[in-house]
Design an enzyme around this catalytic site. Structure first.
Site, mmCIF file in Angstrom:
data_model
loop_
_atom_site.group_PDB
_atom_site.id
_atom_site.type_symbol
_atom_site.label_atom_id
_atom_site.label_comp_id
_atom_site.label_asym_id
_atom_site.label_seq_id
_atom_site.Cartn_x
_atom_site.Cartn_y
_atom_site.Cartn_z
ATOM 1 N N ARG A 147 0.850 -1.189 0.000
ATOM 2 C CA ARG A 147 0.000 0.000 0.000
ATOM 3 C C ARG A 147 0.887 1.241 0.000
ATOM 4 O O ARG A 147 1.888 1.312 0.703
ATOM 5 C CB ARG A 147 -0.915 0.017 1.232
ATOM 6 C CG ARG A 147 -2.085 -0.962 1.151
ATOM 7 C CD ARG A 147 -3.085 -0.547 0.077
ATOM 8 N NE ARG A 147 -4.240 -1.430 0.010
ATOM 9 C CZ ARG A 147 -4.341 -2.491 -0.795
ATOM 10 N NH1 ARG A 147 -3.318 -2.790 -1.593
ATOM 11 N NH2 ARG A 147 -5.436 -3.220 -0.817
ATOM 12 N N GLU A 186 -2.029 7.476 -5.311
ATOM 13 C CA GLU A 186 -2.309 6.804 -6.579
ATOM 14 C C GLU A 186 -3.759 6.906 -7.025
ATOM 15 O O GLU A 186 -4.071 6.739 -8.212
ATOM 16 C CB GLU A 186 -1.920 5.327 -6.505
ATOM 17 C CG GLU A 186 -2.795 4.487 -5.606
ATOM 18 C CD GLU A 186 -2.382 3.017 -5.619
ATOM 19 O OE1 GLU A 186 -3.248 2.186 -5.889
ATOM 20 O OE2 GLU A 186 -1.198 2.711 -5.369
ATOM 21 N N HIS A 201 0.287 -0.336 -9.942
ATOM 22 C CA HIS A 201 -0.524 -1.243 -9.114
ATOM 23 C C HIS A 201 -0.997 -2.444 -9.935
ATOM 24 O O HIS A 201 -2.189 -2.758 -9.991
ATOM 25 C CB HIS A 201 -1.724 -0.505 -8.513
ATOM 26 C CG HIS A 201 -2.200 -1.129 -7.228
ATOM 27 N ND1 HIS A 201 -2.644 -0.382 -6.165
ATOM 28 C CD2 HIS A 201 -2.308 -2.422 -6.847
ATOM 29 C CE1 HIS A 201 -3.009 -1.198 -5.179
ATOM 30 N NE2 HIS A 201 -2.808 -2.436 -5.577
#
Length: 330
Positions: free
Chosen positions: A234, A263, A295
């Site tokens: 994360r 993000e 991601h």
């Protein structure tokens, strides 16, 4: 059951449709992310399905409750973007996908390690330009290097196994040590020792109040000079400004990111024709020893099939004895 699916991509539609063929679920897909503005789209649905960057804060949960939403189904393992307490207070069930092909994320972490170490990104661009010089491409053997793994859940455990296969010495840090990992002969240490002794540090822990900015100016100062830092967990685990300072000073020699703390305003969309307004992200992207991916660590066929199947199972079994308690937060 009518289910509103937010932040939907085309590949998710196909998978959800396939695994829900024999169920009574009726999905309606929205490309919009969920937030206080788009929450009104949940009206007349019984459940919503959200992803990592949907904002399911207290305000949004209260709005959903007024619309009689009874289930928030996450298409991911992390749940830091959902106000669990407010959901519980409103009687809304919250489910997640706690484990989905953990090797997918672990293998992506290894891909970042190998790319940074052997400078594959530089070599690729050189060869395309007809430049076959080796100067500046020297890496190091992974064998006998010490890898510090922070967080030894399913993904962390998968990375431990892989790195031991490379001949690395692995040390771990986790409040709840894994007996399976200890049976491998791997040592658990405190965070300070892991940071000071590791050549490579890889993050695989959840984001919460205790782990927010776990990697900060102080923790970076304790690391070895030229350390390799990998984050596929994360974005909020890492203080981006502190990392930039670490890169500029040379304390951080390599940085691999598949996540970024801001993000939600960038990732999962094509922004190739836009001017990126995030100066911190743009600064990170300028360093030659930084690799950033958007991601995608989870993004394998096996993992996506597992996510879709678990989401459907959570929705179908929500209020039945067949519901898997490990999957439900409320």
């Amino acid at each position: 059951m009518k289910v509103a699916v937010f932040s939907t991509k085309s590949y998710e539609k196909a998978l959800l449709a396939k695994v829900s063929e024999t169920s009574e679920l009726k999905f309606t897909y929205f490309t919009h992310s969920l937030n206080a503005i788009t929450a009104t789209l949940g009206d007349k649905f019984e459940a919503i399905c959200v992803f990592v960057n949907d904002d399911v804060n207290s305000q949004v949960v209260n709005m959903l409750a007024k619309q009689n939403i009874r289930h928030i189904a996450l298409r991911c393992a992390g749940y830091n973007n959902v106000d669990i307490e407010t959901a519980s207070r409103n009687g809304i069930r919250v489910s997640r996908v706690p484990s989905y092909a953990p090797e997918a994320v672990a293998e992506h972490a290894v891909a970042l390690i190998m790319t940074l170490n052997r400078k594959i990104h530089k070599a690729y661009n050189r060869i395309r330009e007809g430049n076959f010089e080796l100067n500046g491409l020297m890496g190091f053997n992974l064998k006998n290097k010490r890898v510090g793994v922070i967080g030894t859940g399913h993904i962390g455990k998968a990375l431990v196994t892989i790195m031991r296969g490379f001949g690395c010495e692995v040390i771990c840090c986790d409040p709840v040590p894994s007996p399976e990992i200890m049976d491998m002969g791997v040592t658990y240490v405190d965070l300070d020792r892991l940071l000071t002794q590791s050549d490579i540090v890889s993050l695989h822990c959840p984001l919460n109040e205790k782990t927010y900015h776990l990697i900060n100016q102080t923790s970076i100062s304790r690391m070895r000079d030229g350390v390799m830092l990998i984050n596929t967990s994360r974005g909020g685990l890492v203080d981006s400004q502190a990392v930039i300072k670490g890169l500029k000073s040379g304390k951080i020699g390599y940085l691999g990111l598949d996540v970024y703390e801001m993000e939600s305003d960038l990732f999962f969309e094509n922004r190739s024709t836009e001017i990126i307004g995030d100066d911190v992200f743009e600064r990170l992207a300028t360093f030659h020893n930084v690799i950033i991916t958007g991601h995608q660590g989870f993004f394998t066929l096996e993992a996506m099939n597992e996510i879709a199947s678990t989401v459907v199972a959570n929705l179908v079994t929500c209020n039945t004895p067949q519901a898997n308690p490990e999957n439900f937060l409320v």
